[in-house]
Design a protein around this motif. Structure first.
Motif, PDB file in Angstrom:
ATOM      1  N   SER A  95     -39.027 -40.210 -23.190  1.00  0.00           N
ATOM      2  CA  SER A  95     -38.952 -41.667 -23.068  1.00  0.00           C
ATOM      3  C   SER A  95     -40.335 -42.300 -23.193  1.00  0.00           C
ATOM      4  N   LEU A 116     -34.481 -38.737 -30.979  1.00  0.00           N
ATOM      5  CA  LEU A 116     -33.016 -38.809 -30.880  1.00  0.00           C
ATOM      6  C   LEU A 116     -32.510 -38.359 -29.514  1.00  0.00           C
ATOM      7  N   PHE A 117     -33.239 -37.426 -28.898  1.00  0.00           N
ATOM      8  CA  PHE A 117     -32.820 -36.972 -27.569  1.00  0.00           C
ATOM      9  C   PHE A 117     -32.848 -38.153 -26.596  1.00  0.00           C
ATOM     10  N   HIS A 118     -33.995 -38.838 -26.547  1.00  0.00           N
ATOM     11  CA  HIS A 118     -34.067 -39.965 -25.612  1.00  0.00           C
ATOM     12  C   HIS A 118     -33.200 -41.141 -26.076  1.00  0.00           C
ATOM     13  N   THR A 136     -30.338 -41.091 -27.792  1.00  0.00           N
ATOM     14  CA  THR A 136     -28.915 -40.864 -27.508  1.00  0.00           C
ATOM     15  C   THR A 136     -28.653 -41.030 -26.010  1.00  0.00           C
ATOM     16  N   TRP A 137     -29.563 -40.503 -25.202  1.00  0.00           N
ATOM     17  CA  TRP A 137     -29.434 -40.622 -23.744  1.00  0.00           C
ATOM     18  C   TRP A 137     -29.412 -42.092 -23.351  1.00  0.00           C
ATOM     19  N   SER A 138     -30.357 -42.887 -23.867  1.00  0.00           N
ATOM     20  CA  SER A 138     -30.471 -44.257 -23.361  1.00  0.00           C
ATOM     21  C   SER A 138     -29.462 -45.213 -23.985  1.00  0.00           C
ATOM     22  N   ARG A 161     -23.749 -36.969 -20.766  1.00  0.00           N
ATOM     23  CA  ARG A 161     -24.741 -37.731 -21.539  1.00  0.00           C
ATOM     24  C   ARG A 161     -25.880 -36.824 -21.951  1.00  0.00           C
ATOM     25  N   ARG A 162     -26.368 -36.035 -20.974  1.00  0.00           N
ATOM     26  CA  ARG A 162     -27.494 -35.136 -21.260  1.00  0.00           C
ATOM     27  C   ARG A 162     -27.086 -34.094 -22.313  1.00  0.00           C
ATOM     28  N   ALA A 195     -26.915 -35.734 -25.726  1.00  0.00           N
ATOM     29  CA  ALA A 195     -28.249 -36.017 -26.261  1.00  0.00           C
ATOM     30  C   ALA A 195     -28.893 -34.726 -26.738  1.00  0.00           C
ATOM     31  N   ALA A 251     -29.806 -33.791 -30.752  1.00  0.00           N
ATOM     32  CA  ALA A 251     -31.193 -33.465 -31.101  1.00  0.00           C
ATOM     33  C   ALA A 251     -31.295 -32.034 -31.643  1.00  0.00           C
TER      34      ALA A 251
END
Ligand code: HEM
Length: 239
Positions: free
Chosen positions: A125, A188-190, A192-194, A210-211, A214, A218
């Motif tokens: 993030s 993309l990890f952060h 998709t999470w947010s 969610r985790r 994400a 990714a």
């Protein structure tokens, strides 16, 4: 005032708020993720080599995209419509990100006096801006490399398989692709999470999902996209 006009003003007013900008980040982010996944699946065709007619499967696929919806629409028109959606999504994503940063700064004109507590903000993030800039610079190079051909001395228009081999067999270029796609994975990890947070789907009950989602998005993108330069360097993809 007609209903459609009121609706238009409503959307513009909504975009003026932080929540509206976050919705736009989420929606345009989903368009971006959809593109990147589809593009990665399309690129996997390089592993199929030539088809029965002696044409590389990936060249065939490139031609299919240019011929999309012919003869309902002239050649490349459907592709250009898709490109316009993508360009619009990228511009809106950038504008919303930039103006959210400005909003956050004006909400807190005085800098934090003590060191920020980064335990609550993950590595992904905190680095969104930088991974975003890396992906954007990569995209400029990538279009010069594979679409315009300026950055690829071995470029032949329409011969996608040959262009991939010619470009990614240069070690510094292959390294650039690997680094940029890892940066994309972190972004993309952060992202998709947010995006679930932005649309209000944040609850301890499904934060585990969610985790996982994400991490899944990714990982699939990084593994898929990094496999292409590696396959060229290993001689698996070779003209
Ligand atoms: C190793 C990974 C990648 C490979 C091997 C690859 C390969 C290619 C190739 C060969 C083309 C030209 C296709 C054609 O002319 O028919 C292309 C176009 C494109 N790629 Fe990639 N790509 C990769 C990753 C990415 C990523 C991560 C993004 C976005 C962040 C991206 C965005 C685009 C765009 C926007 C186009 C232009 C599409 C169009 O002209 O319609 N690519 N890519």
């Amino acid at each position: 005032m007609g209903a459609s006009k009121r609706r238009k003003f409503f959307l513009i007013d909504l975009y003026g708020t932080a929540v509206g900008k976050k919705y736009v980040m989420a929606l345009t982010g989903v368009i971006g993720i959809g593109f990147v996944i589809t593009h990665m699946i399309g690129n996997l065709k390089m592993f199929l080599g030539k088809d029965a007619g002696g044409v590389y499967a990936i060249d065939h696929y490139g031609e299919f995209l240019r011929e999309l919806l012919v003869p309902i629409l002239p050649r490349t028109v459907a592709l250009w419509l898709l490109r316009l959606v993508l360009i619009g999504a990228i511009l809106l994503h950038l504008h919303a990100a930039f103006s959210l940063t400005v909003l956050n700064r004006t909400a807190r004109p005085v800098k934090y006096q003590s060191a920020r507590d980064y335990q609550v903000a993950s590595f992904a993030s905190r680095t969104m801006r930088w991974t975003g800039i890396i992906v954007l610079l990569f995209l400029a190079w990538h279009l010069a490399d594979f679409t315009a051909g300026w950055a690829n001395p071995g470029f032949v228009r329409g011969e996608v398989y040959r262009n991939i081999d010619a470009s990614l067999s240069r070690i510094p270029v292959a390294a650039l692709y690997i680094v940029a796609n890892i940066a994309l994975g972190v972004h993309l990890f952060h992202g998709t999470w947010s995006l679930f947070q932005s649309i209000g789907w944040s609850n301890p009950r499904f934060n585990k999902w969610r985790r996982a989602m994400a991490m899944g998005v990714a990982t699939v993108i990084v593994v898929g996209n990094v496999s292409f330069p590696v396959a060229v360097l290993a001689g698996i993809v070779k003209v």
